[in-house]
Write a protein that holds these residues in place. Structure first.
Motif, PDB file in Angstrom:
ATOM      1  N   ASP A  74       0.816  -1.221   0.000  1.00  0.00           N
ATOM      2  CA  ASP A  74       0.000   0.000   0.000  1.00  0.00           C
ATOM      3  C   ASP A  74       0.845   1.265   0.000  1.00  0.00           C
ATOM      4  N   GLN A  75       2.138   1.144   0.313  1.00  0.00           N
ATOM      5  CA  GLN A  75       3.007   2.317   0.407  1.00  0.00           C
ATOM      6  C   GLN A  75       4.109   2.323  -0.640  1.00  0.00           C
ATOM      7  N   VAL A  76       3.995   1.452  -1.624  1.00  0.00           N
ATOM      8  CA  VAL A  76       5.032   1.389  -2.666  1.00  0.00           C
ATOM      9  C   VAL A  76       5.127   2.702  -3.422  1.00  0.00           C
ATOM     10  N   ALA A  77       3.992   3.293  -3.752  1.00  0.00           N
ATOM     11  CA  ALA A  77       3.995   4.550  -4.514  1.00  0.00           C
ATOM     12  C   ALA A  77       4.661   5.673  -3.738  1.00  0.00           C
ATOM     13  N   THR A  78       4.629   5.615  -2.418  1.00  0.00           N
ATOM     14  CA  THR A  78       5.220   6.673  -1.592  1.00  0.00           C
ATOM     15  C   THR A  78       6.729   6.512  -1.457  1.00  0.00           C
ATOM     16  N   TYR A  79       7.191   5.281  -1.286  1.00  0.00           N
ATOM     17  CA  TYR A  79       8.604   5.057  -0.950  1.00  0.00           C
ATOM     18  C   TYR A  79       9.450   4.514  -2.094  1.00  0.00           C
ATOM     19  N   LYS A  80       8.880   4.289  -3.260  1.00  0.00           N
ATOM     20  CA  LYS A  80       9.668   3.656  -4.321  1.00  0.00           C
ATOM     21  C   LYS A  80      10.670   4.638  -4.938  1.00  0.00           C
ATOM     22  N   ASN A  81      11.840   4.126  -5.273  1.00  0.00           N
ATOM     23  CA  ASN A  81      12.880   4.852  -6.016  1.00  0.00           C
ATOM     24  C   ASN A  81      13.233   6.202  -5.390  1.00  0.00           C
ATOM     25  N   LEU A  82      13.341   6.247  -4.089  1.00  0.00           N
ATOM     26  CA  LEU A  82      13.762   7.477  -3.418  1.00  0.00           C
ATOM     27  C   LEU A  82      15.280   7.582  -3.474  1.00  0.00           C
ATOM     28  N   ASN A 113       5.208  12.669  -1.314  1.00  0.00           N
ATOM     29  CA  ASN A 113       4.556  12.844  -0.002  1.00  0.00           C
ATOM     30  C   ASN A 113       5.123  11.909   1.066  1.00  0.00           C
ATOM     31  N   VAL A 114       6.443  11.817   1.093  1.00  0.00           N
ATOM     32  CA  VAL A 114       7.093  11.028   2.141  1.00  0.00           C
ATOM     33  C   VAL A 114       6.960  11.783   3.465  1.00  0.00           C
ATOM     34  N   PRO A 115       6.590  11.120   4.566  1.00  0.00           N
ATOM     35  CA  PRO A 115       6.427  11.791   5.860  1.00  0.00           C
ATOM     36  C   PRO A 115       7.659  12.598   6.252  1.00  0.00           C
ATOM     37  N   GLU A 116       7.444  13.724   6.890  1.00  0.00           N
ATOM     38  CA  GLU A 116       8.520  14.620   7.301  1.00  0.00           C
ATOM     39  C   GLU A 116       9.461  13.895   8.265  1.00  0.00           C
ATOM     40  N   GLY A 117      10.740  14.050   8.030  1.00  0.00           N
ATOM     41  CA  GLY A 117      11.734  13.413   8.886  1.00  0.00           C
ATOM     42  C   GLY A 117      12.131  12.020   8.446  1.00  0.00           C
ATOM     43  N   LYS A 118      11.406  11.455   7.509  1.00  0.00           N
ATOM     44  CA  LYS A 118      11.725  10.122   7.003  1.00  0.00           C
ATOM     45  C   LYS A 118      12.753  10.245   5.882  1.00  0.00           C
ATOM     46  N   LYS A 119      13.885   9.601   6.044  1.00  0.00           N
ATOM     47  CA  LYS A 119      14.920   9.678   5.011  1.00  0.00           C
ATOM     48  C   LYS A 119      15.691   8.366   4.949  1.00  0.00           C
ATOM     49  N   PHE A 120      16.224   8.107   3.770  1.00  0.00           N
ATOM     50  CA  PHE A 120      16.979   6.888   3.522  1.00  0.00           C
ATOM     51  C   PHE A 120      18.379   7.284   3.051  1.00  0.00           C
ATOM     52  N   PHE A 121      19.396   6.881   3.797  1.00  0.00           N
ATOM     53  CA  PHE A 121      20.767   7.323   3.515  1.00  0.00           C
ATOM     54  C   PHE A 121      21.299   6.783   2.196  1.00  0.00           C
ATOM     55  N   MET A 122      20.785   5.657   1.734  1.00  0.00           N
ATOM     56  CA  MET A 122      21.221   5.095   0.457  1.00  0.00           C
ATOM     57  C   MET A 122      20.081   4.960  -0.538  1.00  0.00           C
ATOM     58  N   GLY A 123      18.928   5.532  -0.224  1.00  0.00           N
ATOM     59  CA  GLY A 123      17.790   5.492  -1.128  1.00  0.00           C
ATOM     60  C   GLY A 123      16.993   4.205  -0.994  1.00  0.00           C
ATOM     61  N   ASP A 125      14.573   1.034  -3.390  1.00  0.00           N
ATOM     62  CA  ASP A 125      14.437   0.400  -4.688  1.00  0.00           C
ATOM     63  C   ASP A 125      13.025   0.605  -5.225  1.00  0.00           C
ATOM     64  N   GLU A 126      12.690  -0.108  -6.274  1.00  0.00           N
ATOM     65  CA  GLU A 126      11.403   0.096  -6.935  1.00  0.00           C
ATOM     66  C   GLU A 126      10.205  -0.363  -6.097  1.00  0.00           C
ATOM     67  N   LEU A 127      10.448  -1.122  -5.043  1.00  0.00           N
ATOM     68  CA  LEU A 127       9.365  -1.561  -4.154  1.00  0.00           C
ATOM     69  C   LEU A 127       9.348  -0.798  -2.833  1.00  0.00           C
ATOM     70  N   GLY A 128      10.207   0.205  -2.725  1.00  0.00           N
ATOM     71  CA  GLY A 128      10.234   1.008  -1.512  1.00  0.00           C
ATOM     72  C   GLY A 128      11.064   0.431  -0.386  1.00  0.00           C
ATOM     73  N   ARG A 129      11.854  -0.584  -0.667  1.00  0.00           N
ATOM     74  CA  ARG A 129      12.696  -1.179   0.367  1.00  0.00           C
ATOM     75  C   ARG A 129      13.988  -0.393   0.514  1.00  0.00           C
ATOM     76  N   SER A 130      14.476  -0.286   1.743  1.00  0.00           N
ATOM     77  CA  SER A 130      15.706   0.453   2.009  1.00  0.00           C
ATOM     78  C   SER A 130      16.882  -0.195   1.307  1.00  0.00           C
ATOM     79  N   LEU A 131      17.552   0.567   0.458  1.00  0.00           N
ATOM     80  CA  LEU A 131      18.698   0.027  -0.266  1.00  0.00           C
ATOM     81  C   LEU A 131      19.866  -0.211   0.685  1.00  0.00           C
ATOM     82  N   GLY A 132      19.980   0.623   1.729  1.00  0.00           N
ATOM     83  CA  GLY A 132      21.046   0.425   2.703  1.00  0.00           C
ATOM     84  C   GLY A 132      20.933  -0.913   3.408  1.00  0.00           C
ATOM     85  N   LYS A 133      19.731  -1.272   3.837  1.00  0.00           N
ATOM     86  CA  LYS A 133      19.523  -2.558   4.508  1.00  0.00           C
ATOM     87  C   LYS A 133      19.794  -3.717   3.555  1.00  0.00           C
ATOM     88  N   ARG A 134      19.379  -3.568   2.310  1.00  0.00           N
ATOM     89  CA  ARG A 134      19.576  -4.655   1.349  1.00  0.00           C
ATOM     90  C   ARG A 134      21.053  -4.805   0.988  1.00  0.00           C
TER      91      ARG A 134
END
Length: 343
Positions: A74-82, A113-123, A125-134
């Motif tokens: 449900d949140q793929v559109a919000t967090y994908k490819n950041l 429309n990513v929530p304020e304060g939410k950031k990903f240090f390495m961006g 992927d296309e499904l919104g998963r943290s690239l840093g964790k992966r």
């Protein structure tokens, strides 16, 4: 000068002082460690690898595999490819990206429309998963595959090559024919067969590398053993009645350790790259689990639009491979008895 004048000796008159050895006596290991410390690049690379291995082990607690693979549909559109966002006003690390053909960069976080304060240090992927964790999980899996496969290669290859070269004759001929038969089997066939038996995964990759990877090590060790067993120090050891296994382990193995170490350090990045190739053809780690190879393979089609998805795992792969190579060069010089330098 009169004939009765006494002759005075100039210089040291103390015999004990003349025979005193100023340089301390060092064991083989101590001398190797001393030479290794003089190679700054090798020391820095070694500390980096130690830190990386410890961090990879500890990361299993803080970054479990399930957490890195999870995504909310449900949140793929919000967090994908950041793009990466660190909070610093540095181009490429500020959450903004410039699309091909555009004149200005856009803030993707605000646009999606990513929530304020939410950031990903390495961006992401296309499904919104943290690239840093992966990437952390990918480094962990790649290191497990490489270190486990290399350890098996080292044990089998050194023992096989040392025995074959020391025995020589018909024994050596038979053992070398076995190596030729194993070398003639394509790795892809072995991987496919193991994949059918065990399923595609880490275990099948490790076994596929181990089943054929030791051949190169065995050949090198065998060739060096054939050369060294005719040296004078080996003949001297035989003349005083030392056994064959003792001569091979005590006299020959230390002299060829430099070549063995270099071969090992080259095998590790080669194993990581081999795993990357297998992941690219769907014979590697099972999705959605990621390795460095699968991350690079999956992001190739997005290189033009989201280059960070390829650059992050690629940089990690290059640093790991380069560190192993630098440590290998340093250990080769340190363990080579001929490389001892005068202080």
């Amino acid at each position: 000068m009169s004939e009765d004048a006494d002759f005075t000796l100039v210089g040291l008159q103390d015999t004990a002082s003349q025979e005193k050895i100023s340089k301390p006596s060092l064991t083989f290991t101590q001398d190797a460690w001393r030479r290794l410390k003089q190679n700054k690049l090798a020391v820095v690379s070694a500390w980096f690898l130690v830190f990386l291995i410890i961090a990879a082990a500890i990361s299993t607690i803080f970054v479990p595999q399930k957490d890195a693979n999870y995504f909310n549909s449900d949140q793929v559109a919000t967090y994908k490819n950041l793009p990466p966002k660190t909070g610093l006003p540095v181009p490429g690390l500020n959450g903004k990206i410039e699309e091909p053909g555009a004149t200005e960069s856009k803030d993707v976080y605000k646009q999606q429309n990513v929530p304020e304060g939410k950031k990903f240090f390495m961006g992401t992927d296309e499904l919104g998963r943290s690239l840093g964790k992966r990437v952390i999980v990918g480094i962990r899996i790649s290191l497990i595959v490489a270190l486990a496969a290399t350890a098996i290669d080292l044990i089998i290859g050194v023992a096989y090559g040392l025995f074959s070269g020391w025995k020589g004759g018909k024994t050596d001929t038979i053992l070398q024919r076995i190596i030729e038969i194993i070398s003639s089997i394509p790795n892809l066939v072995i991987v496919t067969m193991l994949g059918l038996l065990l399923g595609s995964g880490v275990l099948s990759i490790i076994l596929s590398i181990a089943m054929t990877g030791w051949v190169g090590m065995a050949r090198q060790v065998r060739n060096l053993t054939l050369s060294y067993k005719e040296r004078d120090f080996v003949l001297a050891a035989k003349s005083i009645g030392e056994s064959g296994p003792k001569i091979a382990l005590k006299h020959i193995l230390p002299n060829i350790s430099g070549t063995i170490i270099v071969q090992v350090m080259m095998t590790i990045p080669a194993a990581i790259m081999y795993e990357a190739v297998l992941s690219a053809i769907n014979l590697g780690v099972k999705p959605p689990t990621a390795s460095l190879g699968s991350l690079i393979s999956d992001a190739q089609s997005k290189l033009q639009f989201y280059p960070y998805q390829v650059l992050v795992p690629s940089i990690a792969l290059v640093l790991i491979s380069l560190s192993f190579i630098m440590v290998g060069d340093g250990l080769r010089d340190a363990f080579d008895p001929k490389a001892s330098s005068e202080d």
